[in-house]
Design a protein around this motif. Sequence first.
Motif, PDB file in Angstrom:
ATOM      1  N   LYS A 168      -2.641  48.911 -25.356  1.00  0.00           N
ATOM      2  CA  LYS A 168      -1.682  49.632 -25.105  1.00  0.00           C
ATOM      3  C   LYS A 168      -2.065  50.723 -24.164  1.00  0.00           C
ATOM      4  N   ASP A 169      -3.281  51.310 -24.073  1.00  0.00           N
ATOM      5  CA  ASP A 169      -3.594  52.421 -22.988  1.00  0.00           C
ATOM      6  C   ASP A 169      -4.040  51.561 -21.798  1.00  0.00           C
ATOM      7  N   ARG A 170      -4.549  50.366 -21.868  1.00  0.00           N
ATOM      8  CA  ARG A 170      -4.629  49.535 -20.638  1.00  0.00           C
ATOM      9  C   ARG A 170      -3.589  49.137 -20.042  1.00  0.00           C
ATOM     10  N   GLN A 171      -2.760  48.908 -20.591  1.00  0.00           N
ATOM     11  CA  GLN A 171      -1.278  48.315 -19.806  1.00  0.00           C
ATOM     12  C   GLN A 171      -0.606  49.569 -19.063  1.00  0.00           C
ATOM     13  N   ALA A 172      -0.708  50.717 -19.920  1.00  0.00           N
ATOM     14  CA  ALA A 172      -0.077  51.985 -19.435  1.00  0.00           C
ATOM     15  C   ALA A 172      -0.809  52.261 -18.051  1.00  0.00           C
ATOM     16  N   LYS A 173      -2.147  52.218 -17.943  1.00  0.00           N
ATOM     17  CA  LYS A 173      -3.112  52.505 -16.754  1.00  0.00           C
ATOM     18  C   LYS A 173      -2.978  51.530 -15.698  1.00  0.00           C
ATOM     19  N   ALA A 174      -2.703  50.446 -15.973  1.00  0.00           N
ATOM     20  CA  ALA A 174      -2.319  49.095 -15.089  1.00  0.00           C
ATOM     21  C   ALA A 174      -1.319  49.310 -14.356  1.00  0.00           C
ATOM     22  N   ASN A 175      -0.048  49.888 -14.990  1.00  0.00           N
ATOM     23  CA  ASN A 175       1.260  49.956 -14.574  1.00  0.00           C
ATOM     24  C   ASN A 175       1.476  51.250 -13.664  1.00  0.00           C
ATOM     25  N   PRO A 177       0.024  52.117 -10.445  1.00  0.00           N
ATOM     26  CA  PRO A 177       0.407  51.617  -9.322  1.00  0.00           C
ATOM     27  C   PRO A 177       1.782  51.281  -8.947  1.00  0.00           C
ATOM     28  N   ILE A 178       2.243  50.427 -10.039  1.00  0.00           N
ATOM     29  CA  ILE A 178       3.556  49.582  -9.986  1.00  0.00           C
ATOM     30  C   ILE A 178       4.554  50.687 -10.101  1.00  0.00           C
TER      31      ILE A 178
END
Length: 354
Positions: A168-175, A177-178
Amino acid sequence: MSLEEQILDIQNKLRNNEYPNEQSISQGIVLRLLSAMKWPVYDTQLVIPEYSIHGKRVDFALCIQKNKPVIFIEVKQPGNTLGADKQLFEYAFHKGVPFAIVTDGKEWHFYLPAEVGSYDERRVYKLDLIERDTHESAYRLERYLSFDQVAQGNALENARKDYKNVSKDRQAKANIPIAWEKLIEEKDEMLAEVVSEKVESICGFKPTQRQIITYLSSLKSGVVSPPSTPTKGKKSIYTLPPSPPVKPPKTSGRAKLKVMFPDGIEICLPKVADTMVEVIRKIGFERVKSLNIQMYGFPIVSNQKYRQDKYNWSDAGSGIFVFTHSNTDKKLSQLNEINDGLSLGLKIEKVQMA
């Protein structure tokens, strides 16, 4: 109509502001989606409207056994979900209901009230029916709310698993830039105002809205206009463009991935994307899919391509697609995440091609 078709129709009506109040949201969205997910919406002992608790009411109580709620749903006015979680948590606490949902039709907030942390920290997932595509929306609703999943106990198990999932934390970080790209694309007024105020605090002059939008657009495209020559006696509101990125030193060849399974099978193909697909195939697409690992907000294993005009997907056959729009290090990280999540005991390494 399938659940995805129902969602698509609701999305269009939401954009046209056809659900102006709680009653229209309850009937036109909540009950409609519950019916599409096989809830017996006409059985008021299983789908209880206006459920009473100590003189107060929850909009819907969902039951598997008659009059024994397992899920509470609170419906709010459009754009008015803020603060509703506290009230709903109190209701859930008094009745021992493990799963709670707050929705204004557009946003769906899924909570585990008995977990530890603030109200926001006990939110499993936030679904925006307009921002998400129909496939993702249907997947999430069925995962947490379909009658079959709830009846079998899978919905609560899925929610608890997702709550604890470190991805969940990784998804938030990856998004991040989007999200930044979307703010620039949409010319967000709040963002422009923040920039305007900061410029004024630095030099005493406010830039025009056009100047701000032009500059933000240049950040997205990667082209930054050269600084203007300031008028004598005035400070320029522009800064120097950023230095070009330093190119990494060239290596003797491209890297590839080598994956060794405990049974002795080794997968190491010339293309990293092919290696990733074959490794996931051997593990099992459904097993990997259950981990809900995402890249740029999209699942890495899916039954359809998302934004194929912008991102790379590998066709794995039988209607399965693997998201391969990432560099070697990111694929290595994703395979390690799969390995850890399923406790496979794989040996994964990056090797240099001659």
